[in-house]
Design a protein around this motif. Structure first.
Motif, short mmCIF file in Angstrom:
data_model
loop_
_atom_site.label_atom_id
_atom_site.label_comp_id
_atom_site.label_asym_id
_atom_site.label_seq_id
_atom_site.Cartn_x
_atom_site.Cartn_y
_atom_site.Cartn_z
N VAL A 41 31.27 41.74 48.45
CA VAL A 41 32.15 41.28 49.51
C VAL A 41 31.59 41.78 50.83
N ILE A 42 31.44 40.86 51.80
CA ILE A 42 30.89 41.20 53.11
C ILE A 42 31.80 40.64 54.19
N PRO A 43 32.18 41.47 55.18
CA PRO A 43 33.00 40.95 56.28
C PRO A 43 32.16 40.10 57.23
N VAL A 44 32.78 39.03 57.75
CA VAL A 44 32.11 38.14 58.70
C VAL A 44 33.11 37.67 59.75
N ASN A 45 32.58 37.30 60.91
CA ASN A 45 33.37 36.55 61.89
C ASN A 45 33.37 35.11 61.41
N TYR A 46 34.46 34.39 61.68
CA TYR A 46 34.54 33.01 61.20
C TYR A 46 35.39 32.17 62.13
N ALA A 47 35.33 30.87 61.91
CA ALA A 47 36.20 29.90 62.57
C ALA A 47 36.64 28.90 61.51
N VAL A 48 37.88 28.43 61.64
CA VAL A 48 38.38 27.38 60.76
C VAL A 48 37.86 26.05 61.29
N ASP A 49 37.36 25.22 60.39
CA ASP A 49 36.81 23.92 60.75
C ASP A 49 37.32 22.91 59.73
N GLY A 50 38.45 22.28 60.04
CA GLY A 50 39.08 21.37 59.08
C GLY A 50 39.59 22.16 57.89
N ASP A 51 39.20 21.77 56.69
CA ASP A 51 39.58 22.49 55.47
C ASP A 51 38.46 23.41 55.00
N ALA A 52 37.79 24.04 55.95
CA ALA A 52 36.68 24.93 55.62
C ALA A 52 36.65 26.06 56.63
N VAL A 53 35.88 27.10 56.30
CA VAL A 53 35.58 28.15 57.26
C VAL A 53 34.07 28.11 57.52
N VAL A 54 33.72 28.39 58.76
CA VAL A 54 32.32 28.43 59.17
C VAL A 54 32.03 29.86 59.59
N PHE A 55 30.89 30.39 59.17
CA PHE A 55 30.50 31.74 59.56
C PHE A 55 28.99 31.79 59.74
N ARG A 56 28.55 32.82 60.44
CA ARG A 56 27.13 33.03 60.70
C ARG A 56 26.72 34.39 60.14
N THR A 57 25.47 34.46 59.75
CA THR A 57 24.95 35.71 59.23
C THR A 57 23.46 35.83 59.56
N SER A 58 22.90 36.94 59.24
CA SER A 58 21.49 37.20 59.49
C SER A 58 20.62 36.30 58.61
N ALA A 59 19.56 35.77 59.20
CA ALA A 59 18.64 34.91 58.45
C ALA A 59 17.90 35.69 57.36
N SER A 60 17.83 37.02 57.49
CA SER A 60 17.11 37.82 56.51
C SER A 60 18.04 38.63 55.61
N GLY A 61 19.33 38.43 55.73
CA GLY A 61 20.29 39.25 55.00
C GLY A 61 20.60 38.80 53.59
N ARG A 62 21.27 39.67 52.87
CA ARG A 62 21.64 39.43 51.48
C ARG A 62 22.60 38.26 51.35
N LEU A 63 23.54 38.12 52.29
CA LEU A 63 24.51 37.02 52.23
C LEU A 63 23.80 35.67 52.27
N ARG A 64 22.90 35.50 53.20
CA ARG A 64 22.15 34.24 53.29
C ARG A 64 21.35 33.98 52.03
N ARG A 65 20.62 34.97 51.56
CA ARG A 65 19.80 34.79 50.35
C ARG A 65 20.66 34.40 49.16
N SER A 66 21.84 34.99 49.05
CA SER A 66 22.70 34.73 47.90
C SER A 66 23.38 33.38 47.96
N LEU A 67 23.61 32.85 49.17
CA LEU A 67 24.31 31.58 49.29
C LEU A 67 23.39 30.37 49.37
N LEU A 68 22.08 30.60 49.38
CA LEU A 68 21.15 29.48 49.37
C LEU A 68 21.03 28.93 47.96
#
Length: 142
Positions: A41-68
């Motif tokens: 579990v990793i905290p992120v800043n986010y925005a609601v976009d319709g029926d989804a949430v949008v968030f940004r993370t580091s291009a080299s981080g574990r979150l990005r690698r895991s969600l690709l």
């Protein structure tokens, strides 16, 4: 001493519309995913976009690698949680989204809700987590 039932908080299930409304009130949530070593579990800043949430993370981080995903247009199963609690009154709420996350293309980024990350540095990996399942609960006084 027995607690007075009129002052004991009540747990209420929330409908999807109320969950999405509450999501729009916050700006920090937690992404839950499997990083290959187990649940993370990793905290992120986010925005609601319709029926989804949008968030940004580091291009080299574990979150990005895991969600690709190696499947073009594919999604990775993930969850997103946001809450607000007042420990002194023992009241609050919690919302959980479960669905698929995918990286945003350049075109999708242009159309997506803007997310301003708190941490400095590279946060150029944008993701959308579509809410297939939404649930929530509120603890409040009657």
């Amino acid at each position: 001493m027995a607690s007075n039932s009129s002052t004991t908080p009540v747990l209420e299930e929330l409908d999807r519309a109320e969950c999405m409304r509450l999501l729009g009130e916050r700006g920090i949530g937690r992404v839950a995913f499997d990083d290959g070593e187990g649940p993370t579990v990793i905290p992120v800043n986010y925005a609601v976009d319709g029926d989804a949430v949008v968030f940004r993370t580091s291009a080299s981080g574990r979150l990005r690698r895991s969600l690709l995903t190696s499947v073009a247009g594919g999604e990775v199963r993930a969850a997103f949680e946001v809450d607000r609690f007042d420990e002194s009154s023992r009241e609050g709420w919690s919302v959980l989204l479960r669905g698929g996350a995918h990286p945003l293309s350049d075109e999708e980024r242009e159309a997506a809700a803007h997310v301003e990350p708190w941490p400095g540095g590279d946060r150029e990996a944008w993701f959308r987590l579509s809410a297939r399942e939404v649930s929530g609960r509120r603890l409040h006084r009657p």
